[in-house]
Every structure is written in C-alpha cells, then in structure tokens.
Write an enzyme that holds these catalytic residues in place. Structure first.
Site, PDB file in Angstrom:
ATOM      1  CG  ASP A  75     -95.699 -46.429 -13.620  1.00 60.34           C
ATOM      2  OD1 ASP A  75     -94.755 -46.416 -14.591  1.00 60.34           O
ATOM      3  OD2 ASP A  75     -95.406 -46.084 -12.536  1.00 60.34           O
ATOM      4  CG  HIS A 100     -92.820 -50.545 -23.496  1.00 65.31           C
ATOM      5  ND1 HIS A 100     -93.212 -49.783 -22.369  1.00 65.31           N
ATOM      6  CD2 HIS A 100     -91.338 -50.149 -23.456  1.00 65.31           C
ATOM      7  CE1 HIS A 100     -92.419 -48.971 -21.961  1.00 65.31           C
ATOM      8  NE2 HIS A 100     -91.095 -49.209 -22.486  1.00 65.31           N
ATOM      9  CG  LEU A 158    -114.758 -45.209 -24.836  1.00 65.30           C
ATOM     10  CD1 LEU A 158    -114.894 -44.593 -23.365  1.00 65.30           C
ATOM     11  CD2 LEU A 158    -114.463 -46.731 -24.940  1.00 65.30           C
TER      12      LEU A 158
END
Length: 234
Positions: free
Chosen positions: A16, A33, A129
C-alpha cells in the site's frame, strides 16, 4: 527470541501507498506504481534469502477497477510488461508463479499470458518459492466463488466442513499465511484473504510501499518472532 515461535512459511503483503508516495513527490500515481515494482523485486530476494516458501502479494483488488480509467490502464500495461519480461527471471531462481482472483475480468491477452506462465512452472519438487499474485481479487468474492462451487457439487449441507470450504478456495493446497505485512501506516486488511488470515500475525509499517527495502522485511520478521501464537488456546 522465543524459540517456540514457528518460522514464517507463508508471507502475505498488502503493498500500500504507491499513489500517496507519488503525490507527496509531485509525481503521477502511475510513477508510484512503477516504483513499487522495484520494491517487489527487493521483497522477493529477501524472502528467498530467509527460506520463506510462499509469498502472496495483493496487487490489484476488484475495487481498484473503479479507479480512473487512465490509472487502471497504466496498471494493466505494467502487468502486461511484467508477464512478458519477468517470469523467466523468476524461473531461473526456481520461483513458480500463481495468480488468484477473478481473472476472467482481465483482458483476454493477459488471461492467456497468465495461463501460459502457470503451465510453464517448474516441478514443485524443484520449487524454492511460490509467489502468488492477487489480481482482480476480493476476499469476499473468493468466498462467494467457493460457496458457488460447493453448491454446484451437490454436497449435502450437513456434510460441509471447514475443509470443504478450503478445498474450494482459489489455491486450496497453500498453507495459510503466518504473517501479513501492510505498508503505508493503514491498519486494516482491505478484503484480502479473509478466510486465510484468521490466525495470521499482522505487522503494519508506516513506510510507503515504493520505499520498502529488505531491512523492512527483517524488521517485520523480528516483530513476528516476538509474538506468541496461541491459535485460540491458552
């Protein structure tokens, strides 16, 4: 450190603050972004180094579709470039990628790229992962979709258990997150992984997501290691 605290196996992150970071610097929200994408790379490297097995990133919520068209278009363009340029880099590090959410709302070309990427994942036995991208995602919608699947299966209502619900979630075989990190100082989960976060630990960091570094991951993990996870028990 409390030795009985289990190691983080699954980390979830609400990334965020991209827009606010950019606004504070007099930049466009899209610039925030784009800078946030760099922070994702820092996080993934840190997670690999710590041996965490699963990472879920809240990238784009269903509610985000209501943002200004220009911002949504920029986000989809960044996603398109990521899908073209990054998956091979992840695979070279033995990282598999998965995507969750109402993906049918994405443009058709992005849906096809996502499908191709998931089909090209390396064998799970070689996986170091798994990174899961929540796109066009809503925790409430995930539960509604699970309920629809259960109803369509014809199962008797009295036979429905928590396991039944779990088996119908977007990624039923992934363990629940041990830890949720949210940046920007906001202290809520914003409709993210509502079922899976039932007993997760939360760490809220004041830093905006584009400024997130490996040391912030270490800080969050240190906080986690001081917690006592009782899971409703004494």
């Amino acid at each position: 450190m409390n030795n009985y605290i289990q190691k983080v196996q699954h980390l979830a992150v609400i990334m965020d603050g991209n827009g606010r970071w950019a606004t504070q610097k007099g930049l466009s929200r899209s610039a925030g972004h784009k800078k946030g994408v760099d922070a994702v790379a820092n996080l993934v490297d840190g997670v690999l180094e710590r041996g965490i097995k699963y990472l879920t990133l809240f990238c784009f919520s269903i509610e985000n579709w209501s943002r200004p068209k220009g911002e949504v278009d920029d986000l989809l363009d960044m996603l398109n470039r990521f899908l073209d340029e990054e998956p091979e880099k992840y695979r070279s590090k033995k990282i598999n990628l998965s995507f969750i959410g109402q993906l049918a709302r994405l443009p058709k070309n992005l849906q096809q790229k996502i499908k191709n990427i998931e089909q090209e994942n390396i064998p799970q036995s070689d996986e170091k992962l798994r990174v899961m991208f929540a796109l066009s995602y809503s925790g409430k919608s995930e539960l509604v979709d699970a309920i629809k699947k259960i109803v369509k299966s014809g199962i008797d209502a009295d036979s429905i258990t928590e396991d039944t619900v779990r088996e119908n979630l977007y990624l039923p075989n992934i363990p629940d997150p041990d830890l949720l990190i949210r940046t920007s100082g906001e202290q809520r989960i914003s409709n993210f992984l509502l079922w899976q976060l039932a007993y997760s630990e939360f760490v809220f960091l004041p830093k905006m997501w584009p400024d997130f570094e490996k040391k912030d991951l270490e800080e969050a993990l240190d906080i986690f290691n001081k917690r006592q996870r009782r899971f409703g028990k004494v």
